[in-house]
Design an enzyme around this catalytic site. Structure first.
Site, short mmCIF file in Angstrom:
data_model
loop_
_atom_site.label_atom_id
_atom_site.label_comp_id
_atom_site.label_asym_id
_atom_site.label_seq_id
_atom_site.Cartn_x
_atom_site.Cartn_y
_atom_site.Cartn_z
CE1 TYR A 173 77.88 29.00 20.52
CE2 TYR A 173 78.56 26.70 20.40
CZ TYR A 173 78.47 27.89 21.10
OH TYR A 173 78.95 27.95 22.39
CE LYS A 215 80.78 30.77 21.19
NZ LYS A 215 81.04 31.99 22.01
#
Length: 301
Positions: free
Chosen positions: A171, A175
């Protein structure tokens, strides 16, 4: 309400729940016609038999607004093209794209398998790139035809993408990639009338309910600091014509606070003017680190 988005057509991905839903409702309340995209999957990306996109559309229409649902997979070229096509075919234009869709598969790095890595990077990073690409192609065509748009893209990064988060290597990497994509897109698309910014929100959603479990109940003041609706006013403003001149920026948004993030900048430097010897590099690097600002801590460290 100010009607700041009257006449604009806005696409929001992952808009069936959480932040995306809050954004879609907020845009509609400000006069926008909204394409509500949601594939209708669970927190880990598996199919959900009850897609919520139609429910959000119903909410908007019941409040007197205009909206249409889109259930395609925006991490595929066909799904992303269909998303942009839905806006153009339904409303005849596209003004704002809000990339928001995503899910989590958290693991410590030594336990993170390849499928979990690929799935998260796919939905977050590829799921930003493809809608952006198809929207930008439309706006470039408009600009070349002499109809330069007042177009806006709002991407969704995270504090994990800015600082890292323990247990979220996939993640965090995705991001962080969204931040870089935002900067490149802002530089490339400005000539076509497109502004591109990103937010790093903190709010209570399905993805963060464990993190913010202790803030489930609003305080006595009545202000629920972790409500996703707190983030949406910034997104709506960035997605409106009122944000003219603001592009290539990353904003943290949490509760009542908005922060302009200042990313990588060159810090202390040493230039020998020739190749360094291994023996002298260490001393030089340690000296430079002593002059540099300490990094912000990784979340969960």
């Amino acid at each position: 309400m100010t009607g700041i988005c009257d006449g604009r057509v806005v696409v929001v991905t992952g808009a069936g729940r959480g932040l995306g839903r809050a954004h879609a409702l907020a845009f509609a309340a400000e006069g926008a016609r909204v394409v509500v995209n949601d594939l209708g999957v669970g927190l880990d990306g598996t199919p959900d038999p009850d897609s919520p996109a139609a429910q959000v559309v119903a909410e908007i229409r019941e409040a007197g607004g205009e909206a249409v649902a889109h259930g395609g997979d925006i991490a595929t070229s066909g799904g992303a093209a269909s998303l942009i096509g839905t806006a153009l075919e339904t409303y005849g234009r596209l003004d704002t794209l809000v990339n928001n869709a995503g899910f989590l598969r958290d693991r410590m790095l030594v336990n993170l398998d390849e499928e979990e890595w690929d799935a998260v990077v796919r939905v977050h990073l590829k799921g930003h790139f493809l809608p952006l690409k198809h929207a930008a192609a439309h706006w470039r065509t408009e600009a070349k035809a002499g109809r330069t748009p007042t177009a806006r893209i709002v991407n969704t990064s995270s504090g994990a993408g800015l600082l890292g988060a323990v247990g979220q290597g996939n993640y965090s990497a995705a991001k962080a990639g969204i931040v870089a994509l935002t900067l490149v897109a802002a530089a490339e698309l400005g000539r076509y009338g497109v502004q591109v910014n990103a937010i790093a929100p903190a709010a209570r959603t399905r993805m963060t309910e464990r993190t913010f479990a202790d803030t489930m109940a609003p305080p006595e003041s009545g202000f629920d600091a972790m409500a996703p609706q707190n983030v949406s006013p910034l997104v709506v403003w960035l997605g409106s014509a009122a944000s003219a001149g603001v592009t290539g920026r990353i904003f943290e948004a949490e509760a009542g606070r908005i922060t302009v993030m200042e990313g990588w900048r060159r810090g202390p430097s040493a230039d020998k003017g020739a190749r360094w010897d291994v023996g002298e590099v260490g001393e030089t690097v340690l000296k430079l680190l002593g002059e540099a600002q300490a990094p912000e801590p990784v979340y969960g460290a």
